[in-house]
Design an enzyme around this catalytic site. Sequence first.
Site, mmCIF file in Angstrom:
data_model
loop_
_atom_site.group_PDB
_atom_site.id
_atom_site.type_symbol
_atom_site.label_atom_id
_atom_site.label_comp_id
_atom_site.label_asym_id
_atom_site.label_seq_id
_atom_site.Cartn_x
_atom_site.Cartn_y
_atom_site.Cartn_z
ATOM 1 N N GLU A 466 -3.864 7.538 26.129
ATOM 2 C CA GLU A 466 -4.538 6.536 26.960
ATOM 3 C C GLU A 466 -4.720 5.177 26.308
ATOM 4 O O GLU A 466 -5.418 4.313 26.871
ATOM 5 C CB GLU A 466 -5.892 7.072 27.461
ATOM 6 C CG GLU A 466 -5.749 8.286 28.361
ATOM 7 C CD GLU A 466 -7.060 8.771 28.965
ATOM 8 O OE1 GLU A 466 -8.133 8.306 28.525
ATOM 9 O OE2 GLU A 466 -7.007 9.631 29.858
ATOM 10 N N GLU A 562 -2.851 14.420 33.513
ATOM 11 C CA GLU A 562 -4.292 14.698 33.361
ATOM 12 C C GLU A 562 -4.970 14.483 34.698
ATOM 13 O O GLU A 562 -4.742 13.461 35.353
ATOM 14 C CB GLU A 562 -4.959 13.765 32.340
ATOM 15 C CG GLU A 562 -5.020 14.250 30.935
ATOM 16 C CD GLU A 562 -6.030 13.453 30.105
ATOM 17 O OE1 GLU A 562 -7.104 13.109 30.646
ATOM 18 O OE2 GLU A 562 -5.742 13.178 28.934
#
Length: 918
Positions: A466, A562
């Site tokens: 991320e 995710e």
Amino acid sequence: MRPQLMVLAALCCGSTLGITQPLDGEWRLNNPGRAIHLPARVPGGVYSDLQSGGLLNDTLYRFNDEEYRWVAYENWTYTTTFNVSQNMLQKRHLVIVFHGVDTVADILLNDQMLGSTDNMFVRYQFPVKNLLRASGNVLKVELASPTVSAAARYREQARRYVVPPPCVDEAYHGECHVNFLRKMQASFAWDWGPAFPSVGVWRSVELLSYDGANLRDVTVRYTEVNKNISMDFDYLLETGTGEGQIEGKLVASLVYNDTTVFTSERNHTIKLNSNETEHHASHHLSFQDDIELWYPNGLGKQKMYNMSFQFISNNGTEKIQIHTRYGFVTHKLIEEPVDEKDVTKGTTFHIRTNGLDYFHKGVNWIPANILPERASDEKTLRSLLQAVRDAHMNIVRVWGGGLYESDLFYDLADEYGITVWQDFMFACSMYPVGAEFLASVRAEVSQQVRRLQSHPSVAVWAGNNENEGALRDNWYGTGSDFQLYKKDYVTLYVDTIMKSVQATDGTRDFVVSSPSNGWKTVKEGYVAENPGDVLYGDIHYYNYDINGWDSTRYSVPRFSSEYGFQSYPSLGSLQEVAEPSDLVFSSKFVSHRQHHPSGNDEIVQQVQRNMPFTLNESSVENFASLIFLSQINQAMSIKTETEHYRRSQSLLTAAGQGRTMGAMYWQLNDVWQAPSWSSIEFDGRWKMLHYYAKNFFAPVLLSPYVTSDGSFEVAAISDIDYNETVRLNFDIMVMTYDSFTPLYTEQAATRLVLNKPVISISKNMNNFLSTAGCGSEPTAKCFIYIRPAAFTDIIEEVPDNFLFLGRVPGARRSGLAVSEVAGPNRTASGEDRFSLLLTCDAPALWVWLEAARHLPPGRFSDNGFQLVVRRRRLTYTTAPGAVTTEQLRAALSVTSLGDQLAASSGHSHSLPADVYTV
């Protein structure tokens, strides 16, 4: 046939016959300032040793994550004393090898400094020939406080410019600046776990001696054209510095089912010099054979071969060898236009294995324990990865804030057919890029890639978790000097990590971040303008403001790596670490265990969107019901989202959305007893979500849903390549909440097409419910139940499925009972399986069976299901001899939505109408 680039599994650390002395076992742990002197274990860690020594209680009990934080602010010393044989002392080279030190430490032998460590992911080696004696050698590891060390490094960097974030969110109850240490990032706390800033010698220590060269490891490259096999091996040989040369031969052999496929050797000369202690040697061979390939779970068998490598000195005095099991496989990341005529619609994103395209069904993996020394427990790893396999998954993502997992983890992944998306250990932070930090990262990447490269399970490398999105979207204030932080980002992940990976392993693809836009991220300078673009790469998607049971609220990405919703762990789990007074919603304990900001309120809101629950913050019974309902909401939301992704495999909208080829929900496992996104609790018991995963990831699935324009559709999804003439028959039943007799039943049939969901039913929902007789308020009265007809020998078992049409009304107590327990029978895998008969007086929603926690964990054949018949047989499987029939009968309990709603409100009958008005 195109050449295929392939890799082979699990090459272990190099070993030399008769010259390695383990230094594991009993050490001493000291902290003079606190007068602590006690036995310790290596591999191990300070928290574990203090607990074993009686100075700490259960580290996970109540608020001990904060009460025991002092441990991380202290310095600690590990000490051992050992003797060395004359045979070893006579060797030319003696080296102490630390396979894992956590983290900042000085290493001393006989009061002489050997060197320092500051990266728990790096193997450190120190020459000790001139310092060793025959007896009484004293080895010390002086460990500095990780929290103090991290803060000092942050302050030093801040003199030039700040590398954010300055700290974790306050809700984490954590510590700051872990991004300045190369250690498990989650050890300073995360939104799913506590802060236990670990300290210790967490992996093995050994004394290594040799005269010539030590064979550390071997990487393998494989190509095949029409059964003509070419293999290239890169041997990493360790030597001391010096002059002259070492002569020997390299030997490689391959064996399958006791039959030797090949044995090949070549001479090799190592020229020594004063600057290098590592030398590479190449070995090429060709042969012809019908190699059997390794396939992911559900696609084929996991064929494994035996391979050995040796380096033998020419004088015959030294032979160093490695043995391993491996599998032949090729993985390729596929990014191709979804529409050749309109490239603006984006590109695909999925892994092609052995030339096969398939839907990636999986989950995200966090370390099995917050203490690294406990994270490689074989029983735990085997249980978790078996649960992945048993839920029909074929991939796990080893998340970038945890650990490079143990050799055992990857061995088990190889065995079970679980491919691995491997992040490098960088997550949710910017990172410094000083020369020493980058040098440490290069060593980390090189060592870890060489260790893992040969596992067939490892399918793709990813630079971080991320951080591309964090940089572009200004999570941590990087917008103040975006170009500076972008330069640092490229320096770390592209110039350092990516180049190190490509130099070490040419057999797999590398993505700079997860999520990313794949090739488009690269084209845009490695930080995309929109890292979450659903037309490229992978996405991470979380939205707690939507109704998670409504599939129209989810986007249609290429690959969802995710996504998730929280739930509480079971009441039994919380009782293990709480006082009775803690188990109400308003308690300090419940607040403290929730590390996701506003997480507890979000759970309540999500439950109330679809179920008639009224919160009572001071009621124990009410909180127990909330726990149960939170697991229903989590299972239903992830079910809805995952089936949406699976249905989107062959979809391509006018805007280019669709062609979804992967779904990996967050997360598989827990590190403590607390609310989280996990599908398996800390003690290994399955939450409702994992039972649902077994169904929504089934190889063949019938998926009912409502479209954005109000149509009712059923999609038939198949991961198996059946002949398209094979048809699956099923019943569509419109049920009410108070009768076993369907209002309406319709028979249907569908084709099954590999990777192409077939819309087998499409109706106007209002007309369909009107025909069924659901009346003026159909969504409050009816739900839809899908039941496959009798299975054929061709089609394996297909799970039932269901669709709720609105907020679920309160349900009566249904008279649920386990009326029969029989067995056990021993299964082919050696487990005990019991037969259970479940009965009820009225339909029951979300029926949940549990075995008392004093029994070892087991699993039911199904759980959390809708019971629309009076009797249903199930099985319960557990370890052999773990429980008798009588013990299991006494330990079983069963509940349902109606039971829980009645308990939470104090009623023993159906709830008042105004509680469940839709």
